[in-house]
Design a protein around this motif. Structure first.
Motif, short mmCIF file in Angstrom:
data_model
loop_
_atom_site.label_atom_id
_atom_site.label_comp_id
_atom_site.label_asym_id
_atom_site.label_seq_id
_atom_site.Cartn_x
_atom_site.Cartn_y
_atom_site.Cartn_z
N TYR A 33 0.42 52.20 20.67
CA TYR A 33 -0.03 50.82 20.46
C TYR A 33 -1.48 50.76 20.01
O TYR A 33 -1.86 49.88 19.23
CB TYR A 33 0.17 50.00 21.74
N GLY A 34 -2.30 51.69 20.48
CA GLY A 34 -3.68 51.74 20.02
C GLY A 34 -3.76 52.00 18.53
O GLY A 34 -4.54 51.36 17.81
N ALA A 35 -2.92 52.93 18.04
CA ALA A 35 -2.90 53.24 16.62
C ALA A 35 -2.34 52.08 15.80
O ALA A 35 -2.88 51.73 14.75
CB ALA A 35 -2.09 54.51 16.38
N ILE A 36 -1.25 51.49 16.29
CA ILE A 36 -0.63 50.37 15.57
C ILE A 36 -1.61 49.21 15.42
O ILE A 36 -1.80 48.65 14.34
CB ILE A 36 0.64 49.89 16.30
N LEU A 37 -2.25 48.83 16.53
CA LEU A 37 -3.19 47.71 16.49
C LEU A 37 -4.42 48.05 15.66
O LEU A 37 -4.99 47.19 15.00
CB LEU A 37 -3.60 47.32 17.92
N MET B 287 4.29 42.52 20.41
CA MET B 287 3.73 42.00 21.65
C MET B 287 4.81 41.63 22.65
O MET B 287 4.59 41.70 23.87
CB MET B 287 2.84 40.78 21.35
N THR B 288 6.00 41.24 22.17
CA THR B 288 7.10 40.97 23.10
C THR B 288 7.48 42.24 23.84
O THR B 288 7.64 42.23 25.07
CB THR B 288 8.33 40.42 22.34
N GLN B 289 7.61 43.33 23.10
CA GLN B 289 7.95 44.60 23.73
C GLN B 289 6.80 45.12 24.59
O GLN B 289 7.03 45.68 25.68
CB GLN B 289 8.32 45.64 22.66
N PHE B 290 5.57 44.93 24.13
CA PHE B 290 4.42 45.37 24.89
C PHE B 290 4.30 44.60 26.21
O PHE B 290 3.96 45.16 27.25
CB PHE B 290 3.14 45.20 24.07
#
Length: 293
Positions: A236-240, A192-195
């Motif tokens: 990010y969609g896949a990771i989450l 989330m920091t990078q996002f």
């Protein structure tokens, strides 16, 4: 007495059986060929870019490669599996840092074009590489150390094509609450920091777009950022989608989702970023011309 019986039932696992994406050998062979082709394209793409840049050392574009090797049903030793988990976390984190750096690079190009060379100096690039290496290795080491503390039962069949932490956690005889907690806290803190840095970069970029009155300028900006935004959304969609829930609820759908950020994202990263970079294109042209001569 019950404790002793429980300990006897907990057989130490010395290897894991990777079952792949499908239980049918015919489908596994097709998938193996497809993923092998994708992996070779990824390697060749990165190799050509590294070779081109070595001929023009003043240019420093980013590349990425996560060495996923989807295979047929096979065995992997316990230590090899733990090692694979360690490097899996490192490479996934490196992709996260890469995407955030790419967003910052887009922000610099679009919002500060006249100061780009002053901002993106080689020293800053080296600093970003060192910072990402240190943080990703510490993150991977933390999760791997917590993983090796677990006891695994006699069931060693992993419904995956590599040692993903979540399906391995499902095989543990112990409560994995601490491991899940580490994923949700430390893992999400890193991601989330990078996002957030990506969101901030694109907030400035889109604010700059709104000030443009030229349709050509808007199209140029969108063409610069469009491919990167597509990869960010998929990654990010896949990771989450995979790691937002406890490891106990890991399913076959999650296995398929991991293909996106372990195979697809590394495949397209070098092409969408480096091949739209004029310096990299020029270096590749020089390399091709030199090879022909």
């Amino acid at each position: 007495m019950n404790d002793g019986l429980q300990k006897n039932n907990q057989t130490g696992v010395t290897e894991f059986i990777l079952l792949g994406l499908s239980g049918q050998s015919e489908q596994e062979e097709v998938l193996f060929g497809l993923f092998l082709w994708m992996y070779l394209v990824t390697l060749i793409g990165n190799f050509l870019i590294v070779l081109a840049i070595s001929c023009d050392i003043s240019k420093y574009p980013c590349t990425s490669s996560w060495p996923t090797s989807p295979v047929l049903t096979s065995s992997i030793s316990y230590m090899e599996c733990m090692t694979q988990i360690y490097f899996f976390i490192i490479f996934i984190n490196m992709d996260v840092f890469l995407l955030s750096v790419m967003a910052y690079d887009d922000y610099t190009v679009i919002c500060c074009p006249l100061h780009y060379t002053m901002i993106m100096k080689p020293k800053l690039c080296v600093l970003l590489v060192v910072a990402s290496q240190v943080s990703t290795n510490l993150h991977a080491l933390l999760h791997t150390l917590f993983m090796v503390q677990l006891t695994f039962c006699s069931n060693n069949a992993v419904y995956h094509f590599f040692c993903d932490p979540y399906p391995i956690l499902k095989l543990s005889c112990l409560n994995t609450f601490i491991n899940d907690l580490m994923v949700f806290t430390v893992g999400e803190l890193v991601f989330m920091t990078q996002f957030t840095s990506i969101i901030i970069s694109y907030d400035y970029i889109f604010s700059n777009i709104l000030k443009l009155l030229s349709a050509h300028g808007i199209r140029k900006t969108l063409s610069t950022c469009g491919s990167h935004l597509t990869v960010v959304s998929h990654f990010y969609g896949a990771i989450l989608g995979v790691y937002k829930h406890p490891s106990s609820s890991y399913s076959v759908q999650d296995v398929l989702t991991t293909v996106i950020f372990t195979v697809v994202t590394p495949l397209v990263n070098p092409f969408i970023y480096n091949l739209r970079n004029h310096d990299t294109k020029g270096a590749l042209r020089k390399l091709i011309s030199y090879s022909i001569i």
